[in-house]
Write a protein that holds these residues in place. Structure first.
Motif, mmCIF file in Angstrom:
data_model
loop_
_atom_site.group_PDB
_atom_site.id
_atom_site.type_symbol
_atom_site.label_atom_id
_atom_site.label_comp_id
_atom_site.label_asym_id
_atom_site.label_seq_id
_atom_site.Cartn_x
_atom_site.Cartn_y
_atom_site.Cartn_z
ATOM 1 N N GLU A 76 0.694 -1.729 -0.180
ATOM 2 C CA GLU A 76 -0.465 0.333 0.123
ATOM 3 C C GLU A 76 1.279 0.958 0.113
ATOM 4 N N ARG A 77 1.792 1.326 0.333
ATOM 5 C CA ARG A 77 2.457 2.124 0.515
ATOM 6 C C ARG A 77 3.084 2.305 -0.685
ATOM 7 N N ARG A 78 3.417 1.203 -1.424
ATOM 8 C CA ARG A 78 4.586 1.431 -2.029
ATOM 9 C C ARG A 78 3.278 2.051 -3.667
ATOM 10 N N HIS A 79 2.152 1.395 -3.168
ATOM 11 C CA HIS A 79 1.344 2.642 -4.255
ATOM 12 C C HIS A 79 0.642 3.532 -4.300
ATOM 13 N N GLN A 80 1.157 4.243 -2.320
ATOM 14 C CA GLN A 80 1.151 5.831 -2.420
ATOM 15 C C GLN A 80 1.964 6.489 -2.958
ATOM 16 N N TYR A 81 3.351 6.022 -2.948
ATOM 17 C CA TYR A 81 4.168 6.820 -4.137
ATOM 18 C C TYR A 81 4.154 6.375 -5.080
ATOM 19 N N THR A 82 3.753 5.403 -5.737
ATOM 20 C CA THR A 82 3.631 5.428 -6.891
ATOM 21 C C THR A 82 2.533 6.680 -7.700
ATOM 22 N N GLU A 83 1.004 6.839 -7.024
ATOM 23 C CA GLU A 83 0.243 8.032 -7.206
ATOM 24 C C GLU A 83 0.839 9.567 -6.980
ATOM 25 N N GLU A 84 1.688 9.156 -6.097
ATOM 26 C CA GLU A 84 2.687 10.851 -5.743
ATOM 27 C C GLU A 84 3.073 11.116 -6.706
ATOM 28 N N TRP A 85 3.864 10.029 -7.102
ATOM 29 C CA TRP A 85 5.477 10.473 -8.051
ATOM 30 C C TRP A 85 4.554 10.898 -9.717
ATOM 31 N N SER A 86 3.037 10.206 -9.917
ATOM 32 C CA SER A 86 2.467 10.540 -11.208
ATOM 33 C C SER A 86 1.318 11.968 -11.266
ATOM 34 N N GLY A 87 1.580 12.256 -10.098
ATOM 35 C CA GLY A 87 1.113 14.200 -9.485
ATOM 36 C C GLY A 87 1.792 14.340 -9.624
ATOM 37 N N VAL A 88 3.148 14.270 -9.763
ATOM 38 C CA VAL A 88 3.962 15.215 -10.119
ATOM 39 C C VAL A 88 4.134 15.595 -11.376
ATOM 40 N N GLU A 105 12.098 16.084 -3.007
ATOM 41 C CA GLU A 105 11.028 15.864 -1.650
ATOM 42 C C GLU A 105 10.770 14.174 -1.561
ATOM 43 N N LEU A 106 9.912 14.106 -2.539
ATOM 44 C CA LEU A 106 9.394 12.607 -2.250
ATOM 45 C C LEU A 106 10.470 11.322 -2.123
#
Length: 248
Positions: A76-88, A105-106
């Motif tokens: 779930e944390r890997r998925h959250q980081y993936t979503e944050e990168w897509s947001g960037v 920062e990410l």
């Protein structure tokens, strides 16, 4: 053969055997460091002024790295980081000047959560080089070209160049089994980026997901760049050439 002559022969043979053993051991350790650190090995040789000093530095990095208590992130944390990168990536279209700062920062947060110390960029690069030496070379290459420019470069162009290099190299590493290479050249306000890999399959434009699950990378590359070409190589792979204006 006299006793003295026999002793001399034995001593000489022993010295040869020991020297050969030391030489083979040194070659084995050197080969290990070269394979593990990739281009980072030669970079360190140049920075330290010789192979012996460089190998001491790289072994010190390995020793420091072995003391880290690194942990794998739950899915779930890997998925959250993936979503944050897509947001960037998505926000880059409207706000390119802040995208690299967000990405940095990410990465820092990800390193800290995995157990890496975050003591500044130089230390982070040395720590990451133990496991990611080949990837770091790509980012350093982009930084060197922009940092050593002869023409003034707009800050937003630095962000754009970093994003394009990140996308192309990440896709090459993710979607091919063999090695990839990165070549950069800055001339007359234009940055030429060439990424070569072993796959003949060209990048495909996917419908981007508004939920943050990806699909923006190749669209952004084509949106930012002045010229984008995908060309086959003589070895059955491909070379992606991107040219973009960076002079302010």
């Amino acid at each position: 053969m006299s006793n003295s002559m026999l002793i001399t022969v034995i001593v000489i043979a022993a010295v040869v055997v020991v020297a050969l053993g030391v030489g083979l051991w040194t070659m084995s350790r050197r080969r290990h460091l070269q394979q593990r650190f990739g281009p980072e090995y030669e970079r360190t040789v140049e920075a330290e002024g010789g192979r012996m000093a460089a190998e001491r530095e790289l072994r010190a990095r390995e020793e420091r790295h072995s003391a880290f208590e690194l942990k794998e992130l739950p899915s779930e944390r890997r998925h959250q980081y993936t979503e944050e990168w897509s947001g960037v990536q998505e926000r880059f279209v409207d706000r390119p000047e802040g995208s690299v700062g967000e990405a940095d920062e990410l990465v820092t947060r990800l390193m800290r959560e995995r157990g890496y110390p975050t003591e500044g960029f130089s230390r982070q690069v040395r720590d990451l080089s133990v496991e990611h030496g080949r990837t770091l070379e790509h980012y350093r290459a982009a930084h060197d070209v922009i940092g050593g420019r002869e023409h003034p470069v707009h800050p937003a162009a630095v962000d754009a160049a970093a994003l394009v290099v990140t996308e192309l190299v990440t896709n090459a590493v993710r979607h091919t089994d063999g090695p990839c290479s990165l070549d950069l050249a800055l001339h007359e306000g234009l940055l030429d980026i060439d990424v070569t890999d072993t796959s003949s399959v060209p990048p495909l434009t996917r419908r981007p997901h508004l939920t943050g699950s990806g699909g923006w990378g190749w669209i952004l590359v084509r949106h930012i760049a002045r010229d984008v070409r995908v060309m086959p190589t003589s070895t059955g792979g491909k070379r992606i050439h991107v040219s973009m204006a960076v002079a302010g």
